[in-house]
Design a protein around this motif. Structure first.
Motif, PDB file in Angstrom:
ATOM      1  N   VAL A   1       0.795  -1.081  -0.053  1.00 17.20           N
ATOM      2  CA  VAL A   1       0.047   0.015  -0.069  1.00 17.20           C
ATOM      3  C   VAL A   1       0.944   1.368  -0.093  1.00 17.20           C
TER       4      VAL A   1
ATOM      5  N   PHE B   1      -9.288   4.912  -8.700  1.00 17.34           N
ATOM      6  CA  PHE B   1     -10.026   4.391  -7.291  1.00 17.34           C
ATOM      7  C   PHE B   1     -11.258   3.784  -7.631  1.00 17.34           C
TER       8      PHE B   1
ATOM      9  N   TYR C   1     -19.326   4.254  -4.733  1.00 17.61           N
ATOM     10  CA  TYR C   1     -18.472   4.223  -3.822  1.00 17.61           C
ATOM     11  C   TYR C   1     -19.457   3.423  -2.497  1.00 17.61           C
TER      12      TYR C   1
ATOM     13  N   LEU D   1     -19.182  -0.176  -0.811  1.00 19.54           N
ATOM     14  CA  LEU D   1     -19.169  -0.324   0.829  1.00 19.54           C
ATOM     15  C   LEU D   1     -20.316  -1.243   1.254  1.00 19.54           C
TER      16      LEU D   1
ATOM     17  N   LEU E   1     -19.223  -4.760   0.220  1.00 22.19           N
ATOM     18  CA  LEU E   1     -18.348  -5.291   1.432  1.00 22.19           C
ATOM     19  C   LEU E   1     -18.816  -5.796   2.853  1.00 22.19           C
ATOM     20  N   THR E   2     -19.663  -4.874   3.257  1.00 20.02           N
ATOM     21  CA  THR E   2     -20.199  -4.849   4.472  1.00 20.02           C
ATOM     22  C   THR E   2     -21.051  -6.417   4.556  1.00 20.02           C
TER      23      THR E   2
ATOM     24  N   GLY F   1     -18.583  -9.355   4.264  1.00 17.63           N
ATOM     25  CA  GLY F   1     -18.000  -9.398   5.683  1.00 17.63           C
ATOM     26  C   GLY F   1     -16.857 -10.420   5.424  1.00 17.63           C
ATOM     27  N   GLN F   2     -16.609 -11.442   6.266  1.00 19.20           N
ATOM     28  CA  GLN F   2     -15.588 -12.195   6.389  1.00 19.20           C
ATOM     29  C   GLN F   2     -15.396 -13.099   5.097  1.00 19.20           C
TER      30      GLN F   2
ATOM     31  N   PHE G   1      -4.205   1.032   8.123  1.00 20.08           N
ATOM     32  CA  PHE G   1      -3.452   1.937   7.409  1.00 20.08           C
ATOM     33  C   PHE G   1      -4.558   3.016   6.968  1.00 20.08           C
TER      34      PHE G   1
ATOM     35  N   LEU H   1     -16.529  -1.233  10.480  1.00 20.32           N
ATOM     36  CA  LEU H   1     -16.428  -2.234   9.560  1.00 20.32           C
ATOM     37  C   LEU H   1     -15.238  -3.401   9.640  1.00 20.32           C
TER      38      LEU H   1
ATOM     39  N   TYR I   1     -16.302  -5.370  13.101  1.00 18.34           N
ATOM     40  CA  TYR I   1     -17.289  -6.339  13.043  1.00 18.34           C
ATOM     41  C   TYR I   1     -17.423  -7.142  11.857  1.00 18.34           C
ATOM     42  N   ARG I   2     -17.117  -6.472  10.527  1.00 18.87           N
ATOM     43  CA  ARG I   2     -17.285  -7.385   9.261  1.00 18.87           C
ATOM     44  C   ARG I   2     -15.931  -7.609   8.396  1.00 18.87           C
ATOM     45  N   GLY I   3     -14.822  -7.397   9.338  1.00 17.35           N
ATOM     46  CA  GLY I   3     -13.603  -7.852   8.677  1.00 17.35           C
ATOM     47  C   GLY I   3     -13.135  -7.119   7.345  1.00 17.35           C
ATOM     48  N   VAL I   4     -13.810  -5.910   6.991  1.00 14.44           N
ATOM     49  CA  VAL I   4     -13.694  -5.304   5.798  1.00 14.44           C
ATOM     50  C   VAL I   4     -12.319  -4.459   6.005  1.00 14.44           C
TER      51      VAL I   4
ATOM     52  N   VAL J   1      -8.073  -0.296   4.288  1.00 11.75           N
ATOM     53  CA  VAL J   1      -7.701   0.418   3.036  1.00 11.75           C
ATOM     54  C   VAL J   1      -8.662   0.573   2.125  1.00 11.75           C
ATOM     55  N   ILE J   2      -9.508  -0.513   1.745  1.00 10.44           N
ATOM     56  CA  ILE J   2     -10.505  -0.322   0.629  1.00 10.44           C
ATOM     57  C   ILE J   2     -11.640   0.662   1.080  1.00 10.44           C
ATOM     58  N   SER J   3     -12.127   0.321   2.315  1.00 14.86           N
ATOM     59  CA  SER J   3     -13.318   1.027   3.037  1.00 14.86           C
ATOM     60  C   SER J   3     -12.812   2.582   3.211  1.00 14.86           C
TER      61      SER J   3
ATOM     62  N   ILE K   1     -10.700   4.480   1.210  1.00 13.57           N
ATOM     63  CA  ILE K   1     -10.549   4.668  -0.157  1.00 13.57           C
ATOM     64  C   ILE K   1     -12.026   5.200  -0.502  1.00 13.57           C
ATOM     65  N   MET K   2     -13.116   4.119  -0.331  1.00 14.74           N
ATOM     66  CA  MET K   2     -14.551   4.479  -0.723  1.00 14.74           C
ATOM     67  C   MET K   2     -14.988   5.586   0.061  1.00 14.74           C
ATOM     68  N   LEU K   3     -14.815   5.646   1.142  1.00 16.06           N
ATOM     69  CA  LEU K   3     -15.090   6.668   2.226  1.00 16.06           C
ATOM     70  C   LEU K   3     -14.660   8.146   1.677  1.00 16.06           C
TER      71      LEU K   3
END
Lengths: 309, 371
Positions: free
Chosen positions: A89, A226, A280, A284, A287-288, A291-292, B92, B143, B146-149, B152-154, B156-158
């Motif tokens: 990164v 991005f 975006y 998100l 992704l949420t 999760g895992q 990060f 995130l 609790y969700r393992g996101v 780095v990705i989250s 960037i999106m935010l």
């Protein structure tokens, strides 16, 4: 109505290829286990070099120059993150910052703030007979990258899922130790993937300045690198998924621009900013929900150390 | 070589190398003399034109440049701290930019819409900004926990969500300032006089309360990390979350807290920008100080005080960059130096390998230091 659909499709097909190529590049790099936050920088370098090269050589050749420039930047990324096992990164972000500042500096020093001088755009191909068909006619009249962007994701998906090379590339991103026990070179495969992603990102950038526009502009690619990451995540790290996501994002954007000019009342109801944030936000949400169980490659971001087997 | 010096060397060498490479860039495209002149102008533009002052010029030749440097350094320190704090807990934070936008917006709203006496107004606006930044970073923290996101990705999106919502909707829509004197303005309404960060060196210099505030924040973060139990636990999580969990440290809480603190720092950076220099949230915040924070933190070796030193250094360079324009060198030049310095810092392993080969006996070099 059909006219509206036609023009929407047409502008989507014009705008999507840059995003599609970058998203494919991101998929290639990340499936091999190397995080691809440097896409934005590679696109910028590709766009700049293609625009400058096109001043002195035929545009198709300039596009190749842009690709090589993207790959050169990817080479720096590979040197730091594969050869020296630096944080992927960090090295990607560093490349973005260098490309951002370096692009601005070179542009301002060489050509001034208004961008590079205009160049000959890539030729648009008219498919005989198709132009007069309603809606489907939107497929005609684009430059070569558009058609490549429609075919490449499927070829790439085939390569990744049906060939030994594809299996190895996926394995190197999920369990590099397993690849090493087969006597294959983990760094070699990762180098290939990273350079390939640089070529694709450079192509995406070059398309921006030779097909979408006719010059390199100050802010190119304005966050498209991005958005390519968003498309990759949204498409669950598969080439066809990323392609569909990128096309969906590009279509949404074309729809937004169309709405602003044709139905300003609706835009007051749903503000533009919300529409701009949607790709975006959706990413998100995906992704949420995942999760895992995310489809991200297992060894993504982990430098490979020979001794750690 | 003492360990502490050896840890700092890669950063120092990287900055020097970046300065050298950029000097060569001007020297090759223009004249070697121009390159040296441009660097001198950058220095005088950053720390004040001391030769002119000693020749009898007014004191503003010193205070004005120093004010500009301090202003930039304050914002860079805060965004650098934001990234560094998150690093300490092993996250990060690419999202300092978005957190800063939210903080700037909150400061602009509190500064303009709320009426408070001067003593309370500035703290209230700062608090609002810190909370807004913390909440935005908190999304990424939650995130992750609790969700393992992956953060780095989250983040960037935010960042892009924040940019789209704030710059393309809130600031041009619901929160847009009322037109004054028939002129329509872009951005939010002007903040009230009570919310303006007081200037410290008079009107000739833009040095304001934001600079000492940033230094205090850096010191506080350093004390927290090194002298308190929760700070120690935070670092333990960063060094190895599993081991920390086994030792009974509440890993999720430490991650959430550090991420919120990171967001608060970035939010404060936005507040310093709005309350100190802009006076409102302008049409677009422009400068990507949040992304610069990543470079500042990493060049500062992710140490709160290291980040402060690197923010001071680059604050001076960037304030001086505007003076290089006089010689035909574009003002984005210091950002190029900063970007290259980060790139060289990313090659930390290369530096350590080079240093080891020169200075340490082979017997002592068995273990490979990890970045």
């Amino acid at each position: 109505m059909l006219d509206v659909l036609h023009s929407l499709l047409f502008s989507t097909l014009d705008a999507a290829p840059a995003l599609i190529f970058a998203a494919l590049g991101a998929v290639l790099s990340e499936r091999a286990g190397v995080i691809a936050v440097g896409m934005e920088g590679m696109m910028r370098v590709g766009a700049f070099c293609a625009a400058v090269a096109a001043l002195t050589m035929p545009t198709p050749l300039a596009v190749v120059m842009g690709m090589l420039a993207g790959a050169a930047l990817a080479g720096v990324h590979g040197f730091l993150s594969i050869r020296w096992r630096s944080d992927q990164v960090v090295s990607g972000i560093a490349l973005n910052l260098v490309a951002l500042a370096g692009g601005t500096f070179l542009l301002e020093s060489l050509y001034g703030p208004n961008g590079t001088p205009p160049i000959q755009q890539l030729t648009r191909w008219n498919i005989p007979g198709l132009s007069s068909v309603p809606v489907l006619g939107a497929l005609s009249g684009h430059s070569a990258p558009t058609y490549l962007a429609l075919l490449l994701p499927f070829a790439f998906q085939g390569l990744l899922t049906r060939t030994p090379l594809g299996l190895r590339l996926r394995a190197v991103g999920d369990k590099p130790q397993a690849v090493a026990t087969l006597g294959l070179s983990v760094p070699g495969l990762r180098w290939g993937a990273v350079l390939g992603s640089g070529l694709l990102a450079g192509l995406g950038g070059a398309v921006l300045s030779t097909a979408v526009l006719d010059r390199f502009e100050q802010h190119t690619p304005a966050g498209l690198g991005f958005m390519a990451l968003a498309a990759m995540v949204f498409g669950r790290w598969t080439p066809v998924g990323a392609f569909l996501a990128a096309t969906f994002f590009a279509f949404g954007n074309a729809l937004r621009i169309g709405l602003v000019s044709s139905a300003p009342g609706l835009v007051e109801l749903i503000p533009q900013g919300v529409l701009l944030a949607l790709p975006y936000l959706l990413t998100l949400v995906v992704l949420t929900l995942q999760g895992q169980r995310s489809s991200a490659p297992a060894a993504l971001g982990t430098p490979y150390e020979q001794e750690s087997r | 070589m003492p360990e502490r010096v050896r840890q700092m060397l890669p950063s120092v060498l990287s900055v020097l190398l970046a300065l050298g490479v950029c000097w060569a860039l001007i020297a090759l495209t223009m004249e070697p003399g121009t390159a040296t002149d441009a660097y001198l102008q950058m220095l005088w533009g950053g720390i004040g034109n001391w030769p002119a002052y000693l020749d009898g010029a007014a004191a503003t030749v010193i205070t004005r440049p120093l004010g500009e440097s301090a202003m930039k350094a304050a914002i860079l320190t805060l965004t650098g701290l934001s990234v560094a704090v998150a690093f300490k807990v092993g996250l990060f934070n690419i999202g300092a930019q978005g957190q800063m936008l939210l903080g700037a917006l909150a400061a602009a709203v509190v500064g303009a819409q709320v009426s408070l006496p001067g003593v309370l107004h500035v703290p209230a606006a700062l608090l609002g900004a810190a909370l807004a930044g913390a909440a935005w970073a908190g999304i990424a923290g939650l995130l992750r926990i609790y969700r393992g996101v992956h953060e780095v990705i989250s983040t960037i999106m935010l960042n892009w969500v924040a940019l789209s919502l704030v710059d393309n909707w809130l600031v041009v829509g619901p929160l847009r300032g009322a037109a004054e004197g028939g002129q329509s303005i872009t951005g939010t309404a002007e903040i009230q006089a009570t919310a303006v960060l007081p200037r410290l060196l008079g009107e000739g210099s833009r040095l304001n309360l934001g600079f000492p505030l940033a230094l205090v924040a850096a010191l506080a973060v350093w004390v927290w990390l090194t002298r308190t139990r929760s700070g120690f636990e935070t670092r333990a999580v960063g060094l190895g979350a599993e081991a920390a969990r086994a030792a009974g440290i509440p890993v999720a809480r430490r991650m959430g807290m550090a991420m919120a603190l990171a967001g608060a720092m970035a939010g404060l950076a936005g507040a310093v920008l709005v309350l100190g220099t802009e006076g409102r949230y302008p049409g677009t915040l422009g400068a990507p100080y949040g992304f610069d924070g990543i470079a500042i933190a990493l060049i500062g070796n992710n140490h709160p005080l290291g980040a402060t030193v690197s923010a001071l250094f680059f604050g001076v360079l960037r304030a001086g960059g505007t003076r290089m324009q006089l010689l035909g060198v574009h003002k984005s030049f210091p950002e190029l130096i900063q970007g290259l310095a980060l790139l060289f810092v990313a090659g930390r392993m290369v530096w350590l390998a080079l240093l080891r080969r020169r200075n340490v006996a082979p017997a002592a070099s068995a273990e490979v230091p990890r970045a």
